[in-house]
Design an enzyme around this catalytic site. Structure first.
Site, PDB file in Angstrom:
ATOM      1  N   CYS A 158      45.476   4.060 -19.345  1.00 60.00           N
ATOM      2  CA  CYS A 158      45.100   4.071 -20.784  1.00 60.00           C
ATOM      3  C   CYS A 158      46.266   3.817 -21.613  1.00 60.00           C
ATOM      4  O   CYS A 158      46.089   3.331 -22.700  1.00 60.00           O
ATOM      5  CB  CYS A 158      44.034   5.220 -20.807  1.00 60.00           C
ATOM      6  SG  CYS A 158      44.821   6.685 -20.492  1.00 60.00           S
ATOM      7  N   HIS A 170      44.044   6.569 -28.101  1.00 62.26           N
ATOM      8  CA  HIS A 170      45.518   6.636 -27.971  1.00 62.26           C
ATOM      9  C   HIS A 170      46.239   5.694 -28.933  1.00 62.26           C
ATOM     10  O   HIS A 170      45.801   4.704 -29.633  1.00 62.26           O
ATOM     11  CB  HIS A 170      46.050   6.240 -26.619  1.00 62.26           C
ATOM     12  CG  HIS A 170      45.805   6.761 -25.595  1.00 62.26           C
ATOM     13  ND1 HIS A 170      45.022   8.284 -25.588  1.00 62.26           N
ATOM     14  CD2 HIS A 170      45.738   6.995 -24.338  1.00 62.26           C
ATOM     15  CE1 HIS A 170      44.836   8.875 -24.620  1.00 62.26           C
ATOM     16  NE2 HIS A 170      45.278   8.133 -23.536  1.00 62.26           N
TER      17      HIS A 170
HETATM   18  N1  LIG Z   1      40.278   9.306 -19.372  1.00 66.37           N
HETATM   19  C1  LIG Z   1      41.055   8.513 -19.374  1.00 66.37           C
HETATM   20  O1  LIG Z   1      41.356   8.138 -20.719  1.00 66.37           O
HETATM   21  C2  LIG Z   1      41.322   7.472 -18.592  1.00 66.37           C
HETATM   22  C3  LIG Z   1      41.920   6.335 -18.584  1.00 66.37           C
HETATM   23  C4  LIG Z   1      42.197   5.455 -17.552  1.00 66.37           C
HETATM   24  C5  LIG Z   1      42.026   5.831 -16.252  1.00 66.37           C
HETATM   25  N2  LIG Z   1      41.674   7.236 -16.140  1.00 66.37           N
HETATM   26  C6  LIG Z   1      41.379   7.526 -14.804  1.00 66.37           C
HETATM   27  O2  LIG Z   1      40.275   7.280 -14.384  1.00 66.37           O
HETATM   28  C7  LIG Z   1      39.616   8.538 -13.428  1.00 66.37           C
HETATM   29  C8  LIG Z   1      38.546   8.944 -13.804  1.00 66.37           C
HETATM   30  O3  LIG Z   1      39.128   9.871 -15.238  1.00 66.37           O
HETATM   31  P1  LIG Z   1      37.843  10.731 -16.051  1.00 66.37           P
HETATM   32  O4  LIG Z   1      38.872  10.918 -17.339  1.00 66.37           O
HETATM   33  O5  LIG Z   1      36.635  10.013 -16.320  1.00 66.37           O
HETATM   34  O6  LIG Z   1      37.858  12.210 -15.346  1.00 66.37           O
HETATM   35  P2  LIG Z   1      36.474  13.132 -15.403  1.00 66.37           P
HETATM   36  O7  LIG Z   1      36.063  13.251 -16.653  1.00 66.37           O
HETATM   37  O8  LIG Z   1      37.332  14.348 -14.781  1.00 66.37           O
HETATM   38  O9  LIG Z   1      35.800  12.671 -14.245  1.00 66.37           O
HETATM   39  C9  LIG Z   1      35.990  12.748 -12.803  1.00 66.37           C
HETATM   40  C10 LIG Z   1      34.553  11.842 -11.989  1.00 66.37           C
HETATM   41  O10 LIG Z   1      35.127  11.951 -10.655  1.00 66.37           O
HETATM   42  C11 LIG Z   1      34.118  12.524 -10.006  1.00 66.37           C
HETATM   43  N3  LIG Z   1      34.543  13.168  -8.673  1.00 66.37           N
HETATM   44  C12 LIG Z   1      35.733  13.976  -9.046  1.00 66.37           C
HETATM   45  N4  LIG Z   1      35.772  14.670  -7.572  1.00 66.37           N
HETATM   46  C13 LIG Z   1      35.122  13.773  -6.707  1.00 66.37           C
HETATM   47  C14 LIG Z   1      35.001  13.848  -5.379  1.00 66.37           C
HETATM   48  N5  LIG Z   1      35.633  14.572  -4.480  1.00 66.37           N
HETATM   49  N6  LIG Z   1      33.930  12.844  -4.845  1.00 66.37           N
HETATM   50  C15 LIG Z   1      33.317  12.047  -5.836  1.00 66.37           C
HETATM   51  N7  LIG Z   1      33.372  12.001  -6.998  1.00 66.37           N
HETATM   52  C16 LIG Z   1      34.266  12.887  -7.385  1.00 66.37           C
HETATM   53  C17 LIG Z   1      33.416  13.357 -10.801  1.00 66.37           C
HETATM   54  O11 LIG Z   1      32.102  13.685 -10.412  1.00 66.37           O
HETATM   55  P3  LIG Z   1      31.394  15.021 -10.707  1.00 66.37           P
HETATM   56  O12 LIG Z   1      30.752  15.081 -12.012  1.00 66.37           O
HETATM   57  O13 LIG Z   1      30.002  14.997  -9.610  1.00 66.37           O
HETATM   58  O14 LIG Z   1      32.555  16.227 -10.518  1.00 66.37           O
HETATM   59  C18 LIG Z   1      33.330  12.457 -12.186  1.00 66.37           C
HETATM   60  O15 LIG Z   1      32.293  11.511 -12.134  1.00 66.37           O
HETATM   61  C19 LIG Z   1      41.042   9.263 -13.187  1.00 66.37           C
HETATM   62  O16 LIG Z   1      41.790   8.561 -11.971  1.00 66.37           O
HETATM   63  C20 LIG Z   1      41.802   9.031 -14.482  1.00 66.37           C
HETATM   64  O17 LIG Z   1      43.179   9.014 -14.458  1.00 66.37           O
HETATM   65  C21 LIG Z   1      41.078   8.034 -17.159  1.00 66.37           C
END
Ligand SMILES: NC(=O)c1ccc[n+]([C@@H]2O[C@H](COP(=O)([O-])OP(=O)(O)OC[C@H]3O[C@@H](n4cnc5c(N)ncnc54)[C@H](OP(=O)(O)O)[C@@H]3O)[C@@H](O)[C@H]2O)c1
Length: 352
Positions: free
Chosen positions: A133, A258
């Site tokens: 991001c 950001h």
């Molecule tokens: N936040 C940002 O600004 C951003 C930007 C770019 C990239 N990312 C990347 O995008 C990804 C998601 O980020 P996020 O910020 O959305 O994280 P988050 O809010 O913590 O959400 C994580 C997601 O992954 C699922 N998950 C976790 N463990 C799992 C498993 N073992 N099997 C299946 N599903 C699972 C969760 O499902 P449950 O709800 O069922 O736990 C939830 O839907 C990460 O790799 C992060 O680095 C994030």
């Protein structure tokens, strides 16, 4: 894909911070998809989420969940993507992965549709990566300037929102703000830390009433993983493998969006007027730059919008080949979900 309908899309991580915004974006962009299947961990199986105005039940992640899927968008932690993206690809889906698991794999393109859309077609592993991001929040503007002026060096500092650390980051800031609201905290050393206690969530220090010069995990020689990502991913996207890049990543008490200060040096002299013209016409960029009228981008205004906002465009005082910029981008939209949706649309166009 079934005859007469669009490709089947799976959203893996549909319940997360990025997944939630992705469902909103999919509901508002041109509806090119057939079925949209929602997948998350077994904790969320059976929950219903709204997409395209319909309630759709969330499935637990499993091999069977990818049956008949054409494009799978992964918004899950790195280790979940590392294991399951190849499983989905082996079942015939093209994977667009938002984690860090594949971004620097030479056999996986790292795609920003406004900057390097042609790379999406070369995907020997059946996986396309979405940049992090922080890089995404500035790279559309930088790509436009690079195409005209030829980038030679980057020095950036980030001011990163807490939602970059997912739902846990947002919840942590909200909890800490409730603890400090209406108090006189922030006037003596350690008073905020004592009030927050161990409720620091995914951050090493309190983030309410504070700025924290750290994002990610420790890498060699004191660099953070987030700083290395900005350097490595900017180089890969721009096709400049030896571009000198210096980065300092800082967390600030902003929920989403950001910001970055950017010092960009180019191969020859640049003018502010020339830079403004490029930025004012670049797709995906909005120039908001009239300091005399108090106009510059801030996260409070950029949040929830799609473009990269650029302001404070100046020529470096001591270097006629360099520009100084302030950039804002919604880390959950262009910084994650929107870019993923745009990549998926490029892939879907291959079926037409
Ligand atoms: N936040 C940002 O600004 C951003 C930007 C770019 C990239 N990312 C990347 O995008 C990804 C998601 O980020 P996020 O910020 O959305 O994280 P988050 O809010 O913590 O959400 C994580 C997601 O992954 C699922 N998950 C976790 N463990 C799992 C498993 N073992 N099997 C299946 N599903 C699972 C969760 O499902 P449950 O709800 O069922 O736990 C939830 O839907 C990460 O790799 C992060 O680095 C994030």
């Amino acid at each position: 894909m079934t005859a007469g309908s669009g490709p089947t899309l799976a959203v893996v991580g549909a319940t997360g911070a990025v997944g939630t915004v992705l469902l909103q974006i999919l509901s508002h962009r041109a509806d090119i998809w057939g079925e949209i299947r929602l997948i998350a961990s077994p904790r969320s199986a059976g929950r219903k989420l709204a997409v395209r105005g319909e309630q759709v039940e969330v499935l637990a992640l499993s091999e069977d969940a990818f049956d008949g899927v054409d494009v799978a968008l992964f918004d899950v932690p790195d280790e979940v993507s590392a294991h399951w993206a190849p499983v989905a690809a082996a079942k015939g889906a093209v994977v667009v992965d938002n984690s860090a698991a594949f971004r620097m794999d030479p056999e996986v393109p790292l795609v920003v549709p406004e900057v390097n859309p042609h790379t999406v077609r070369i995907r020997p592993r059946g996986i396309v990566a979405n940049p992090n991001c922080t890089t995404l929040s500035m790279i559309v503007a930088l790509g436009a300037l690079h195409a005209e002026f030829g980038l030679r060096e980057l020095v950036v500092s980030s001011y990163q929102a807490v939602s970059g650390a997912g739902r846990a980051g947002i919840e942590t800031l909200r909890e800490q703000l409730a603890l400090v609201a209406g108090t006189e905290l922030g006037t003596s050393p350690g008073d905020v830390r004592r009030a927050v206690g161990d409720r620091t969530g995914p951050f090493p220090e309190p983030v309410a009433l504070n700025v924290v010069p750290w994002a990610g995990s420790l890498r060699e020689d004191g660099w953070s993983s987030e700083e290395m990502k900005v350097r490595d991913e900017s180089r890969k996207i721009l096709g400049l493998p030896r571009l000198p890049v210096a980065v300092t990543c800082v967390r600030v008490p902003v929920v989403t969006t950001h910001s970055l200060t950017v010092h960009a040096r180019f191969q020859g002299e640049v003018t502010v007027d020339g830079a403004r013209e490029i930025l004012a016409t670049a797709p995906g960029v909005v120039l908001c730059d009239d300091p005399a009228a108090g106009e510059f981008p801030t996260p409070a205004d950029a949040v929830g919008t799609d473009p990269t906002w650029v302001g404070r465009v100046r020529r470096a005082l001591d270097d006629p080949t360099a520009l100084e910029l302030f950039v804002c981008g919604d880390n959950l939209r262009k910084g994650a979900a929107l870019n993923t949706a745009q990549i998926a649309e490029l892939i879907a166009a291959e079926w037409r």
